[in-house]
Design a protein around this motif. Sequence first.
Motif, PDB file in Angstrom:
ATOM      1  N   ALA B 167      -2.319  10.838  -7.236  1.00 18.66           N
ATOM      2  CA  ALA B 167      -2.387  11.884  -6.208  1.00 18.66           C
ATOM      3  C   ALA B 167      -1.330  11.570  -5.158  1.00 18.66           C
ATOM      4  O   ALA B 167      -1.486  10.638  -4.362  1.00 18.66           O
ATOM      5  N   GLY B 168      -0.246  12.331  -5.175  1.00 17.68           N
ATOM      6  CA  GLY B 168       0.800  12.145  -4.170  1.00 17.68           C
ATOM      7  C   GLY B 168       1.351  10.728  -4.180  1.00 17.68           C
ATOM      8  O   GLY B 168       1.803  10.243  -5.213  1.00 17.68           O
ATOM      9  N   VAL B 169       1.321  10.051  -3.033  1.00 16.96           N
ATOM     10  CA  VAL B 169       1.877   8.696  -2.940  1.00 16.96           C
ATOM     11  C   VAL B 169       1.056   7.684  -3.728  1.00 16.96           C
ATOM     12  O   VAL B 169       1.532   6.570  -3.979  1.00 16.96           O
ATOM     13  N   PHE B 170      -0.161   8.061  -4.106  1.00 19.92           N
ATOM     14  CA  PHE B 170      -1.036   7.093  -4.780  1.00 19.92           C
ATOM     15  C   PHE B 170      -0.845   7.183  -6.290  1.00 19.92           C
ATOM     16  O   PHE B 170      -1.496   7.970  -6.980  1.00 19.92           O
ATOM     17  N   THR B 171       0.088   6.389  -6.806  1.00 26.44           N
ATOM     18  CA  THR B 171       0.385   6.359  -8.235  1.00 26.44           C
ATOM     19  C   THR B 171       0.242   4.929  -8.744  1.00 26.44           C
ATOM     20  O   THR B 171       0.314   3.963  -7.972  1.00 26.44           O
ATOM     21  N   GLY B 172       0.041   4.800 -10.041  1.00 24.99           N
ATOM     22  CA  GLY B 172       0.082   3.479 -10.675  1.00 24.99           C
ATOM     23  C   GLY B 172      -1.154   2.632 -10.473  1.00 24.99           C
ATOM     24  O   GLY B 172      -1.182   1.464 -10.872  1.00 24.99           O
ATOM     25  N   ALA B 173      -2.213   3.185  -9.875  1.00 24.61           N
ATOM     26  CA  ALA B 173      -3.421   2.382  -9.650  1.00 24.61           C
ATOM     27  C   ALA B 173      -4.355   2.476 -10.849  1.00 24.61           C
ATOM     28  O   ALA B 173      -4.277   3.401 -11.659  1.00 24.61           O
ATOM     29  N   THR B 174      -5.239   1.499 -10.963  1.00 24.33           N
ATOM     30  CA  THR B 174      -6.208   1.466 -12.061  1.00 24.33           C
ATOM     31  C   THR B 174      -7.614   1.260 -11.506  1.00 24.33           C
ATOM     32  O   THR B 174      -7.793   0.828 -10.372  1.00 24.33           O
ATOM     33  N   ALA B 258      -5.780   0.986  -4.764  1.00 24.54           N
ATOM     34  CA  ALA B 258      -4.826   2.099  -4.839  1.00 24.54           C
ATOM     35  C   ALA B 258      -3.972   2.142  -3.578  1.00 24.54           C
ATOM     36  O   ALA B 258      -2.759   2.386  -3.637  1.00 24.54           O
ATOM     37  N   VAL B 259      -4.592   1.901  -2.439  1.00 20.46           N
ATOM     38  CA  VAL B 259      -3.863   1.902  -1.169  1.00 20.46           C
ATOM     39  C   VAL B 259      -2.860   0.741  -1.146  1.00 20.46           C
ATOM     40  O   VAL B 259      -1.703   0.907  -0.748  1.00 20.46           O
ATOM     41  N   MET B 260      -3.283  -0.421  -1.613  1.00 15.66           N
ATOM     42  CA  MET B 260      -2.394  -1.583  -1.607  1.00 15.66           C
ATOM     43  C   MET B 260      -1.192  -1.356  -2.524  1.00 15.66           C
ATOM     44  O   MET B 260      -0.079  -1.768  -2.230  1.00 15.66           O
ATOM     45  N   ARG B 261      -1.429  -0.674  -3.651  1.00 13.61           N
ATOM     46  CA  ARG B 261      -0.343  -0.442  -4.616  1.00 13.61           C
ATOM     47  C   ARG B 261       0.656   0.591  -4.144  1.00 13.61           C
ATOM     48  O   ARG B 261       1.758   0.678  -4.682  1.00 13.61           O
ATOM     49  N   ALA B 262       0.242   1.435  -3.200  1.00 12.16           N
ATOM     50  CA  ALA B 262       1.063   2.596  -2.850  1.00 12.16           C
ATOM     51  C   ALA B 262       2.224   2.233  -1.927  1.00 12.16           C
ATOM     52  O   ALA B 262       3.082   3.072  -1.660  1.00 12.16           O
ATOM     53  N   GLY B 263       2.232   1.001  -1.436  1.00 12.87           N
ATOM     54  CA  GLY B 263       3.347   0.581  -0.584  1.00 12.87           C
ATOM     55  C   GLY B 263       3.437   1.390   0.704  1.00 12.87           C
ATOM     56  O   GLY B 263       4.526   1.781   1.135  1.00 12.87           O
ATOM     57  N   LEU B 264       2.294   1.640   1.341  1.00 19.47           N
ATOM     58  CA  LEU B 264       2.276   2.451   2.556  1.00 19.47           C
ATOM     59  C   LEU B 264       2.913   1.708   3.723  1.00 19.47           C
ATOM     60  O   LEU B 264       2.813   0.493   3.843  1.00 19.47           O
TER      61      LEU B 264
END
Lengths: 289, 289
Positions: B167-174, B258-264
């Motif tokens: 979803a938007g910036v949240f990619t690549g999470a499991t 997911a937040v940690m992976r998104a590189g915010l």
Amino acid sequence: MAIEQVSTGVAVRLAARKGTLTGVTSSSLAPSFLQANLIVLPSRYAADFRLLCARNPVPCPLLAESSQIGSHDSLKSHLAGLTGQQIASDIDIRHDAPRYMVYLDGVLSASHAGNIAAEWTEDHVAFLIGCSYSFETALIKNGLPPRHTVMQRNVPMYRTNIPLCPAGVFTGATYVVSMRPYERSEIERVRDITRPFVTTHGEPIAWGWDGMNSLGIADISKPDWGDAPLELDGQPLDRSNDNIVPVFWGCGVTPQEAVMRAGLKGTVLGHAPGHMILLDVKDEDVFGI
Amino acid sequence: MAIEQVSTGVAVRLAARKGTLTGVTSSSLAPSFLQANLIVLPSRYAADFRLLCARNPVPCPLLAESSQIGSHDSLKSHLAGLTGQQIASDIDIRHDAPRYMVYLDGVLSASHAGNIAAEWTEDHVAFLIGCSYSFETALIKNGLPPRHTVMQRNVPMYRTNIPLCPAGVFTGATYVVSMRPYERSEIERVRDITRPFVTTHGEPIAWGWDGMNSLGIADISKPDWGDAPLELDGQPLDRSNDNIVPVFWGCGVTPQEAVMRAGLKGTVLGHAPGHMILLDVKDEDVFGI
């Protein structure tokens, strides 16, 4: 009849009901009107199926269901802010898809039937599920027509190894995805354009060759449903051409697959692939719902 | 303070706010009151995060969020039939978890902080996400206490290879999953008991050794968070004892991952693991929502 002669959801339903429309319902049939996948189950499976959709909304976006057990002519809405009447006011689930499939105890007993009037019982519950035709119209409007629409072919669909979250009797099923090839440089725009279609699969779930691998798809040239992707403008879709990559969306065939896997007893009904039920609501009515 | 002295959601929040409660919030702290995972994001990421939860409701069940950007003391409900006031009427997101984590540009900058009053800004949005403590109470009531609760250990949690729908910036999470061992013969009852908890992860997503393999978990004895599973009553949890098998649920650590992976960019805040925010609603209030 020429599909261009029909322009609203209810006109398509009435044409299917009369039997004058018997073919597939392409996204050009009534542009921007929502098309729906149909699944009809014995009532004892309804709660589990509703939960399956709630737990897996991307491949199984539940739009509406029978207003009560046995109702084939009125809907209960699952879309906040819309009533069943607004979703489809004049509907007959037994006649309004151009073609149907009939399963008895999990075995196909009739393919591409014209209606399901004889099979429908007072114990059946109908479910209408969102379809990717919605966002295809938006992609076309934005100058990014999916390749299969340009070539007037069916979208390729693939089984994956991504498990659905189980719900009651519905265990062991996996995502089905539809695929549209795009240039790498177009992917972020394609994601942005399809993101608002939250009730009709929304943005892609995977893209690129790594994405294909992560879904467990071995060969992009061999879809499980629909037509194989072809070369366009000298651009093949294979790893030899890293400019064009596959982009995958959740697909409304997923809930049908889940139903088939569940080994349900009794009579299960559905639309024939590509022969959808059209609704009265339009894409823009369900944005952000 | 002894955790048994606190018995309601608001009492736990006030104890955390005063600083008299600084430890983990076990499910015995205020039985049947909902406990929530906390994630606080800069407002520019709020829409994408809301969508991530909507697309992945089993691991990321969104209960409520700040009533508007910058609100730390009032909630907007994501639970149909309940208002933000009913979910938690007297709340201060900055103080009501016993302990917090602080991340700056994706890097942990403070662990187990007592509050986030200095870090919270007028641009932050808080999200409250369901927690599996809810269904653990039900399992205990039904004579099926999770092994880690019997042994007074933390639940083991594992990363999986099952992708979230992006979803938007949240990619690549499991998915992250929590695990509770049960006898094979108990699994259908465990599924039935936890199924109604639709806003707090609901029924398991996988079970058995094949289920573990399908999630991509290599070694059940090495969780990524929580405590390793131990032998109980001479029953080890390994393939040598096929009577006892792992059962996996979606876990509220998933959205944090997911937040940690998104590189915010900017300041992201959350509760410290196990140090949840308690709410005023009880499990039975959200059944079937």
